[in-house]
Design a protein around this motif. Sequence first.
Motif, short mmCIF file in Angstrom:
data_model
loop_
_atom_site.label_atom_id
_atom_site.label_comp_id
_atom_site.label_asym_id
_atom_site.label_seq_id
_atom_site.Cartn_x
_atom_site.Cartn_y
_atom_site.Cartn_z
N MET A 1 0.86 -1.18 0.00
CA MET A 1 0.00 0.00 0.00
C MET A 1 0.90 1.24 0.00
SD MET A 1 -2.78 1.27 2.92
CE MET A 1 -3.86 -0.10 2.74
N PRO A 2 0.63 2.19 -0.89
CA PRO A 2 1.43 3.42 -0.93
C PRO A 2 1.35 4.19 0.39
CG PRO A 2 0.09 3.22 -2.91
CD PRO A 2 -0.34 2.14 -1.96
N ALA A 3 2.39 4.96 0.66
CA ALA A 3 2.46 5.73 1.91
C ALA A 3 1.27 6.67 2.05
CB ALA A 3 3.76 6.51 1.97
N GLU A 4 0.82 7.28 0.94
CA GLU A 4 -0.32 8.20 1.01
C GLU A 4 -1.57 7.48 1.47
OE1 GLU A 4 1.37 7.78 -2.02
OE2 GLU A 4 2.71 9.49 -1.78
N ASN A 5 -1.76 6.25 1.01
CA ASN A 5 -2.93 5.48 1.43
C ASN A 5 -2.84 5.10 2.90
OD1 ASN A 5 -3.51 5.64 -1.28
ND2 ASN A 5 -3.69 3.45 -1.60
N ARG A 6 -1.66 4.73 3.36
CA ARG A 6 -1.50 4.40 4.78
C ARG A 6 -1.78 5.61 5.65
NH1 ARG A 6 2.88 1.61 2.65
NH2 ARG A 6 4.37 3.17 3.39
N LEU A 7 -1.29 6.78 5.23
CA LEU A 7 -1.53 8.01 5.97
C LEU A 7 -3.02 8.32 6.01
CD1 LEU A 7 -0.71 10.61 7.39
CD2 LEU A 7 -0.31 11.61 5.12
N PHE A 8 -3.69 8.19 4.86
CA PHE A 8 -5.13 8.45 4.78
C PHE A 8 -5.89 7.54 5.73
CE2 PHE A 8 -9.33 8.12 2.77
CZ PHE A 8 -9.65 9.46 2.61
N CYS A 9 -5.57 6.25 5.72
CA CYS A 9 -6.24 5.29 6.60
C CYS A 9 -5.97 5.59 8.06
CB CYS A 9 -5.80 3.86 6.25
SG CYS A 9 -6.43 3.29 4.67
N ALA A 10 -4.74 5.94 8.39
CA ALA A 10 -4.39 6.27 9.77
C ALA A 10 -5.15 7.51 10.23
CB ALA A 10 -2.88 6.49 9.90
N TYR A 11 -5.25 8.49 9.35
CA TYR A 11 -5.99 9.71 9.69
C TYR A 11 -7.46 9.40 9.97
CZ TYR A 11 -8.06 14.34 9.22
OH TYR A 11 -8.77 15.50 9.44
N LEU A 12 -8.07 8.60 9.11
CA LEU A 12 -9.48 8.25 9.32
C LEU A 12 -9.66 7.47 10.61
CD1 LEU A 12 -10.71 7.27 5.74
CD2 LEU A 12 -10.91 9.47 6.91
N ALA B 1 -5.59 16.29 2.21
CA ALA B 1 -4.86 17.48 2.67
C ALA B 1 -4.89 17.57 4.19
CB ALA B 1 -5.45 18.74 2.04
N GLU B 2 -6.04 17.27 4.79
CA GLU B 2 -6.15 17.26 6.25
C GLU B 2 -5.21 16.21 6.84
OE1 GLU B 2 -10.19 16.69 7.52
OE2 GLU B 2 -10.92 18.32 6.25
N ALA B 3 -5.15 15.05 6.22
CA ALA B 3 -4.29 13.96 6.70
C ALA B 3 -2.83 14.39 6.67
CB ALA B 3 -4.52 12.70 5.88
N LEU B 4 -2.43 15.06 5.62
CA LEU B 4 -1.05 15.50 5.51
C LEU B 4 -0.72 16.52 6.60
CD1 LEU B 4 1.55 15.26 3.92
CD2 LEU B 4 0.70 17.04 2.39
N ARG B 5 -1.61 17.49 6.81
CA ARG B 5 -1.39 18.46 7.89
C ARG B 5 -1.34 17.76 9.24
NH1 ARG B 5 -5.03 21.40 4.77
NH2 ARG B 5 -6.76 20.92 6.16
#
Length: 62
Positions: free
Chosen positions: A1-12, A53-57
């Motif tokens: 899973m790409p890092a962006e997807n992992r970040l998105f899932c972690a944020y949710l 964008a929220e997840a990245l912040r």
Amino acid sequence: MPAENRLFCAYLAANPGAARRYEAAKRRAAELHPDSRARYGAAKEETMTRLSAEALRWSRTG
């Protein structure tokens, strides 16, 4: 899973309100476009972009 997807899932997982907004966008998109995966994806794109964008912040503050 790409890092962006992992970040998105972690944020949710860490933000129930964001997860509810994502779920609502998915449900709305599915109701509007039950027969088109492409239109379904396009219908939830704005919400996905905003949440990404929220997840990245969020990742930069932790």
